[in-house]
Design a protein around this motif. Sequence first.
Motif, PDB file in Angstrom:
ATOM      1  N   PHE A 197       0.837  -1.194   0.000  1.00  0.00           N
ATOM      2  CA  PHE A 197       0.000   0.000   0.000  1.00  0.00           C
ATOM      3  C   PHE A 197       0.875   1.247   0.000  1.00  0.00           C
ATOM      4  N   THR A 198       0.330   2.329  -0.555  1.00  0.00           N
ATOM      5  CA  THR A 198       1.042   3.593  -0.525  1.00  0.00           C
ATOM      6  C   THR A 198       0.117   4.730  -0.155  1.00  0.00           C
ATOM      7  N   LEU A 199       0.679   5.692   0.547  1.00  0.00           N
ATOM      8  CA  LEU A 199       0.035   6.972   0.807  1.00  0.00           C
ATOM      9  C   LEU A 199       0.842   8.022   0.068  1.00  0.00           C
ATOM     10  N   THR A 200       0.168   8.849  -0.709  1.00  0.00           N
ATOM     11  CA  THR A 200       0.838   9.896  -1.476  1.00  0.00           C
ATOM     12  C   THR A 200       0.266  11.252  -1.096  1.00  0.00           C
ATOM     13  N   ILE A 201       1.163  12.188  -0.873  1.00  0.00           N
ATOM     14  CA  ILE A 201       0.785  13.588  -0.713  1.00  0.00           C
ATOM     15  C   ILE A 201       1.293  14.281  -1.968  1.00  0.00           C
ATOM     16  N   SER A 202       0.390  14.791  -2.782  1.00  0.00           N
ATOM     17  CA  SER A 202       0.786  15.261  -4.121  1.00  0.00           C
ATOM     18  C   SER A 202       1.613  16.540  -4.076  1.00  0.00           C
ATOM     19  N   SER A 203       1.318  17.412  -3.139  1.00  0.00           N
ATOM     20  CA  SER A 203       2.046  18.662  -3.001  1.00  0.00           C
ATOM     21  C   SER A 203       2.073  19.022  -1.526  1.00  0.00           C
ATOM     22  N   LEU A 204       3.180  18.746  -0.879  1.00  0.00           N
ATOM     23  CA  LEU A 204       3.297  18.879   0.575  1.00  0.00           C
ATOM     24  C   LEU A 204       3.056  20.313   1.029  1.00  0.00           C
ATOM     25  N   GLN A 205       2.199  20.463   2.019  1.00  0.00           N
ATOM     26  CA  GLN A 205       1.886  21.771   2.593  1.00  0.00           C
ATOM     27  C   GLN A 205       2.468  21.892   3.994  1.00  0.00           C
ATOM     28  N   PRO A 206       2.646  23.105   4.492  1.00  0.00           N
ATOM     29  CA  PRO A 206       3.249  23.273   5.825  1.00  0.00           C
ATOM     30  C   PRO A 206       2.517  22.495   6.921  1.00  0.00           C
ATOM     31  N   GLU A 207       1.198  22.389   6.790  1.00  0.00           N
ATOM     32  CA  GLU A 207       0.430  21.706   7.830  1.00  0.00           C
ATOM     33  C   GLU A 207       0.517  20.176   7.729  1.00  0.00           C
ATOM     34  N   ASP A 208       1.207  19.658   6.724  1.00  0.00           N
ATOM     35  CA  ASP A 208       1.328  18.206   6.539  1.00  0.00           C
ATOM     36  C   ASP A 208       2.523  17.603   7.269  1.00  0.00           C
ATOM     37  N   PHE A 209       3.347  18.440   7.856  1.00  0.00           N
ATOM     38  CA  PHE A 209       4.489  17.900   8.581  1.00  0.00           C
ATOM     39  C   PHE A 209       3.976  17.269   9.866  1.00  0.00           C
ATOM     40  N   ALA A 210       4.144  15.944   9.943  1.00  0.00           N
ATOM     41  CA  ALA A 210       3.509  15.138  10.979  1.00  0.00           C
ATOM     42  C   ALA A 210       4.043  13.717  10.866  1.00  0.00           C
ATOM     43  N   THR A 211       3.512  12.829  11.710  1.00  0.00           N
ATOM     44  CA  THR A 211       3.824  11.406  11.622  1.00  0.00           C
ATOM     45  C   THR A 211       2.613  10.680  11.060  1.00  0.00           C
ATOM     46  N   TYR A 212       2.861   9.773  10.138  1.00  0.00           N
ATOM     47  CA  TYR A 212       1.802   9.037   9.457  1.00  0.00           C
ATOM     48  C   TYR A 212       1.895   7.552   9.808  1.00  0.00           C
ATOM     49  N   TYR A 213       0.731   6.977  10.111  1.00  0.00           N
ATOM     50  CA  TYR A 213       0.657   5.568  10.479  1.00  0.00           C
ATOM     51  C   TYR A 213      -0.310   4.834   9.557  1.00  0.00           C
ATOM     52  N   CYS A 214       0.062   3.617   9.161  1.00  0.00           N
ATOM     53  CA  CYS A 214      -0.906   2.726   8.525  1.00  0.00           C
ATOM     54  C   CYS A 214      -1.424   1.761   9.592  1.00  0.00           C
ATOM     55  N   GLN A 215      -2.589   1.193   9.339  1.00  0.00           N
ATOM     56  CA  GLN A 215      -3.228   0.260  10.276  1.00  0.00           C
ATOM     57  C   GLN A 215      -4.001  -0.785   9.500  1.00  0.00           C
TER      58      GLN A 215
END
Lengths: 120, 107
Positions: free
Chosen positions: B71-89
């Motif tokens: 599986f993949t998660l894509t952020i097409s154009s990173l924004q300042p508010e996207d800086f974070a930790t991402y988890y799959c479940q």
Amino acid sequence: EVQLVQSGAEVKKPGESLRISCKGSGYSFTSYWISWVRQMPGKGLEWMGRIDPSDSYTNYSPSFEGHVTISADKSISTAYLQWSSLKASDTAMYYCARHTVSGPRYFDLWGRGTLVTVSS
Amino acid sequence: DIQMTQSPSSLSASVGDRVTITCRASQSISNYLHWYQQKPGTAPKLLIYAASSLQSGVPSRFSGTGSGTDFTLTISSLQPEDFATYYCQQTYSAPWTFGQGTKVEIK
């Protein structure tokens, strides 16, 4: 407003008991299951177990079974996470989250978390 | 237990970059794969459910693909508010398990 409201931070000593709560509002509490998720300081997310508030049926992760008890009181739309004898290693943030009973069972609503600190 | 392995564990990126995070399951989980975003001091937030469905209110720059084990998660154009930790479940088989997280930092 649809929300899960968790009880406040707790500071306890090893060996003490504790129950924290998670109150649902703005939706039919018995239409969704509630899970509890642990996050130790600086670490990732760990699923602890889940409860069906309609009949209090529970499932636990083997990692937590026997050390915690999950319960619910549907009359007041509240789920609980309980310890009978806390350890220092129980220090963590605990989140409740709701999810659908069937299908993909994703966690679409989370509480803000309850910080539990266990220290002598 | 089904093991979920995310890669990378962390990445540095600039505003406007395209970012891709990968999650691999130790066995097939169909599409019972969900992505969450967590910012410091806050609860996780659902972004993508069932591998590719965008949660209501989540910006369309987030997208998910995959089925089975990859599986993949894509952020097409990173924004300042996207800086974070991402988890799959995965919620295919109990005990439900999360990936170890991917921390997205500012370059």
